[in-house]
Design a protein around this motif. Structure first.
Motif, PDB file in Angstrom:
ATOM      1  N   GLU A  80     -46.880   5.694  32.468  1.00 20.77           N
ATOM      2  CA  GLU A  80     -48.025   6.557  31.581  1.00 20.77           C
ATOM      3  C   GLU A  80     -48.022   6.163  30.006  1.00 20.77           C
ATOM      4  O   GLU A  80     -47.178   5.388  29.815  1.00 20.77           O
ATOM      5  CB  GLU A  80     -47.379   7.156  31.540  1.00 20.77           C
ATOM      6  CG  GLU A  80     -45.913   7.620  31.375  1.00 20.77           C
ATOM      7  CD  GLU A  80     -45.164   9.513  31.072  1.00 20.77           C
ATOM      8  OE1 GLU A  80     -46.409   9.915  31.989  1.00 20.77           O
ATOM      9  OE2 GLU A  80     -44.159   9.657  30.168  1.00 20.77           O
ATOM     10  N   LEU A  81     -48.691   5.875  29.714  1.00 21.42           N
ATOM     11  CA  LEU A  81     -49.773   5.853  28.218  1.00 21.42           C
ATOM     12  C   LEU A  81     -49.209   7.120  27.930  1.00 21.42           C
ATOM     13  O   LEU A  81     -49.193   8.430  27.772  1.00 21.42           O
ATOM     14  CB  LEU A  81     -50.578   5.226  27.957  1.00 21.42           C
ATOM     15  CG  LEU A  81     -51.382   4.326  29.157  1.00 21.42           C
ATOM     16  CD1 LEU A  81     -53.072   3.719  28.775  1.00 21.42           C
ATOM     17  CD2 LEU A  81     -50.871   2.966  28.534  1.00 21.42           C
ATOM     18  N   ARG A  82     -48.613   7.279  26.333  1.00 22.39           N
ATOM     19  CA  ARG A  82     -47.728   7.764  25.725  1.00 22.39           C
ATOM     20  C   ARG A  82     -48.261   7.949  23.801  1.00 22.39           C
ATOM     21  O   ARG A  82     -48.813   6.801  23.499  1.00 22.39           O
ATOM     22  CB  ARG A  82     -47.139   8.396  25.941  1.00 22.39           C
ATOM     23  CG  ARG A  82     -46.037   8.571  26.808  1.00 22.39           C
ATOM     24  CD  ARG A  82     -44.894   8.879  26.607  1.00 22.39           C
ATOM     25  NE  ARG A  82     -44.013   8.997  28.127  1.00 22.39           N
ATOM     26  CZ  ARG A  82     -42.522   9.028  28.037  1.00 22.39           C
ATOM     27  NH1 ARG A  82     -42.002   8.728  27.355  1.00 22.39           N
ATOM     28  NH2 ARG A  82     -42.184   9.404  29.176  1.00 22.39           N
ATOM     29  N   PRO A  83     -49.065   8.695  23.469  1.00 17.90           N
ATOM     30  CA  PRO A  83     -48.770   8.544  21.972  1.00 17.90           C
ATOM     31  C   PRO A  83     -47.104   7.648  21.004  1.00 17.90           C
ATOM     32  O   PRO A  83     -46.632   7.951  21.848  1.00 17.90           O
ATOM     33  CB  PRO A  83     -49.504   9.465  21.205  1.00 17.90           C
ATOM     34  CG  PRO A  83     -49.423  10.320  22.217  1.00 17.90           C
ATOM     35  CD  PRO A  83     -48.311   9.892  23.602  1.00 17.90           C
ATOM     36  N   HIS A  84     -47.913   6.808  20.442  1.00 20.28           N
ATOM     37  CA  HIS A  84     -46.602   6.214  19.540  1.00 20.28           C
ATOM     38  C   HIS A  84     -45.935   7.361  18.431  1.00 20.28           C
ATOM     39  O   HIS A  84     -46.640   8.049  18.313  1.00 20.28           O
ATOM     40  CB  HIS A  84     -47.118   4.715  18.417  1.00 20.28           C
ATOM     41  CG  HIS A  84     -46.072   3.935  17.919  1.00 20.28           C
ATOM     42  ND1 HIS A  84     -44.967   4.701  16.843  1.00 20.28           N
ATOM     43  CD2 HIS A  84     -45.714   3.265  18.829  1.00 20.28           C
ATOM     44  CE1 HIS A  84     -44.479   3.934  16.539  1.00 20.28           C
ATOM     45  NE2 HIS A  84     -44.798   2.868  17.695  1.00 20.28           N
ATOM     46  N   ARG A  88     -49.392   7.833  15.582  1.00 18.24           N
ATOM     47  CA  ARG A  88     -50.101   8.387  16.769  1.00 18.24           C
ATOM     48  C   ARG A  88     -51.336   7.683  17.297  1.00 18.24           C
ATOM     49  O   ARG A  88     -52.002   8.397  17.801  1.00 18.24           O
ATOM     50  CB  ARG A  88     -50.541  10.047  16.354  1.00 18.24           C
ATOM     51  CG  ARG A  88     -49.287  10.772  16.246  1.00 18.24           C
ATOM     52  CD  ARG A  88     -48.723  11.106  17.636  1.00 18.24           C
ATOM     53  NE  ARG A  88     -48.052  12.559  17.717  1.00 18.24           N
ATOM     54  CZ  ARG A  88     -47.073  11.983  18.898  1.00 18.24           C
ATOM     55  NH1 ARG A  88     -46.556  11.185  19.586  1.00 18.24           N
ATOM     56  NH2 ARG A  88     -45.710  13.739  19.040  1.00 18.24           N
ATOM     57  N   ARG A  89     -52.361   7.052  16.642  1.00 20.45           N
ATOM     58  CA  ARG A  89     -53.233   6.630  17.393  1.00 20.45           C
ATOM     59  C   ARG A  89     -52.856   4.729  17.607  1.00 20.45           C
ATOM     60  O   ARG A  89     -53.885   4.550  18.642  1.00 20.45           O
ATOM     61  CB  ARG A  89     -53.462   5.482  15.358  1.00 20.45           C
ATOM     62  CG  ARG A  89     -53.959   6.292  14.555  1.00 20.45           C
ATOM     63  CD  ARG A  89     -54.355   5.447  12.811  1.00 20.45           C
ATOM     64  NE  ARG A  89     -53.452   5.039  12.596  1.00 20.45           N
ATOM     65  CZ  ARG A  89     -52.668   4.504  11.471  1.00 20.45           C
ATOM     66  NH1 ARG A  89     -54.130   4.016  10.978  1.00 20.45           N
ATOM     67  NH2 ARG A  89     -52.149   4.088  11.297  1.00 20.45           N
ATOM     68  N   GLN A  90     -51.541   4.683  17.742  1.00 26.40           N
ATOM     69  CA  GLN A  90     -51.124   3.430  18.768  1.00 26.40           C
ATOM     70  C   GLN A  90     -50.443   4.416  20.191  1.00 26.40           C
ATOM     71  O   GLN A  90     -49.845   5.579  20.077  1.00 26.40           O
ATOM     72  CB  GLN A  90     -50.099   3.019  17.779  1.00 26.40           C
ATOM     73  CG  GLN A  90     -50.480   1.891  17.391  1.00 26.40           C
ATOM     74  CD  GLN A  90     -49.554   1.085  16.770  1.00 26.40           C
ATOM     75  OE1 GLN A  90     -48.435   0.494  17.372  1.00 26.40           O
ATOM     76  NE2 GLN A  90     -49.278   0.635  15.675  1.00 26.40           N
ATOM     77  N   VAL A  91     -50.384   3.298  20.996  1.00 23.69           N
ATOM     78  CA  VAL A  91     -50.412   4.451  22.267  1.00 23.69           C
ATOM     79  C   VAL A  91     -49.196   3.123  22.492  1.00 23.69           C
ATOM     80  O   VAL A  91     -49.311   2.195  22.825  1.00 23.69           O
ATOM     81  CB  VAL A  91     -50.896   3.435  23.074  1.00 23.69           C
ATOM     82  CG1 VAL A  91     -51.337   4.400  24.718  1.00 23.69           C
ATOM     83  CG2 VAL A  91     -52.694   5.116  23.140  1.00 23.69           C
ATOM     84  N   VAL A  92     -47.663   3.841  23.502  1.00 21.39           N
ATOM     85  CA  VAL A  92     -47.117   2.864  23.912  1.00 21.39           C
ATOM     86  C   VAL A  92     -47.487   2.580  25.433  1.00 21.39           C
ATOM     87  O   VAL A  92     -47.519   3.536  26.483  1.00 21.39           O
ATOM     88  CB  VAL A  92     -45.506   3.535  23.521  1.00 21.39           C
ATOM     89  CG1 VAL A  92     -46.045   3.098  22.144  1.00 21.39           C
ATOM     90  CG2 VAL A  92     -45.412   4.085  23.767  1.00 21.39           C
ATOM     91  N   VAL A  93     -46.666   2.217  25.981  1.00 23.98           N
ATOM     92  CA  VAL A  93     -46.315   2.551  27.859  1.00 23.98           C
ATOM     93  C   VAL A  93     -44.958   2.983  28.207  1.00 23.98           C
ATOM     94  O   VAL A  93     -43.992   2.351  27.921  1.00 23.98           O
ATOM     95  CB  VAL A  93     -46.769   0.897  28.213  1.00 23.98           C
ATOM     96  CG1 VAL A  93     -46.987   0.571  30.565  1.00 23.98           C
ATOM     97  CG2 VAL A  93     -47.977   0.135  28.390  1.00 23.98           C
ATOM     98  N   ALA A  94     -44.752   3.922  29.556  1.00 24.52           N
ATOM     99  CA  ALA A  94     -43.876   4.532  29.325  1.00 24.52           C
ATOM    100  C   ALA A  94     -43.518   4.323  30.897  1.00 24.52           C
ATOM    101  O   ALA A  94     -44.223   4.321  31.045  1.00 24.52           O
ATOM    102  CB  ALA A  94     -43.593   5.906  28.517  1.00 24.52           C
ATOM    103  N   LEU A  95     -42.415   3.184  31.210  1.00 25.35           N
ATOM    104  CA  LEU A  95     -42.065   3.783  32.840  1.00 25.35           C
ATOM    105  C   LEU A  95     -41.979   5.344  33.028  1.00 25.35           C
ATOM    106  O   LEU A  95     -41.000   6.106  32.306  1.00 25.35           O
ATOM    107  CB  LEU A  95     -40.220   3.408  32.669  1.00 25.35           C
ATOM    108  CG  LEU A  95     -40.138   3.090  34.265  1.00 25.35           C
ATOM    109  CD1 LEU A  95     -41.152   1.713  34.693  1.00 25.35           C
ATOM    110  CD2 LEU A  95     -38.866   2.202  34.012  1.00 25.35           C
ATOM    111  N   THR A  96     -42.127   5.766  33.865  1.00 28.47           N
ATOM    112  CA  THR A  96     -42.422   7.110  35.109  1.00 28.47           C
ATOM    113  C   THR A  96     -40.819   6.935  34.991  1.00 28.47           C
ATOM    114  O   THR A  96     -40.768   5.693  36.043  1.00 28.47           O
ATOM    115  CB  THR A  96     -43.387   7.436  35.758  1.00 28.47           C
ATOM    116  OG1 THR A  96     -43.650   6.652  36.863  1.00 28.47           O
ATOM    117  CG2 THR A  96     -44.682   7.548  34.866  1.00 28.47           C
TER     118      THR A  96
END
Length: 144
Positions: A80-84, A88-96
């Motif tokens: 899932e993509l989450r705010p850094h 908060r302008r950046q997005v990070v990828v997190a494992l579900t």
């Protein structure tokens, strides 16, 4: 490729490199998940949430290619993509949880194939040698 008698370090290093490469290719032959997707899930599992740019650098692919992979994994519910957290302008990828389980299943599948080969194809002496290989390989730190 078996060597009998004295072998130089360079010849031994090349034989080891070839053997490891062949082993990895055979171990991955039965994979059920595309290697790029498995690699992304592995990075996220080991390192935590990362940006698409960070993932692209780690995999040495273009940002656009990684974006495609991340979106495929997202469509499967594995990331899932989450705010850094800091920006908060950046997005990070997190494992579900689903991604973690898919990766664990892939690892179990690959390990089961290797375990079967160890059981079925090696004698006791060879199994004893195999038991020492992970420790020995961890000691090798190739210099660039």
């Amino acid at each position: 490729m078996l060597y009998f008698g004295p072998v130089g370090d360079e010849e031994l290093a090349e034989a080891l490199r070839v053997a490891i490469g062949d082993f990895v290719r055979r171990a991955r032959a039965g994979d059920r998940m595309p290697p790029g997707q498995a690699a992304v899930l592995g990075h996220l599992d080991r390192e935590g949430a990362l940006s698409i740019a960070d993932l692209a650098r780690r995999e040495r692919v273009r940002h656009q290619s990684m974006t495609r992979t991340v979106h495929l994994l997202g469509d499967q519910g594995r990331v899932e993509l989450r705010p850094h957290e800091a920006d908060r302008r950046q997005v990070v990828v997190a494992l579900t949880a689903a991604g973690r389980e898919a990766l664990a299943a892939e690892r179990r599948h690959r390990s089961a194939g290797i375990a079967s080969a160890i059981r079925d194809d090696l004698d006791d002496e060879e199994r004893e040698i195999i038991r020492r290989i992970p420790e020995v390989l961890r000691k090798l730190q190739p210099k660039p």
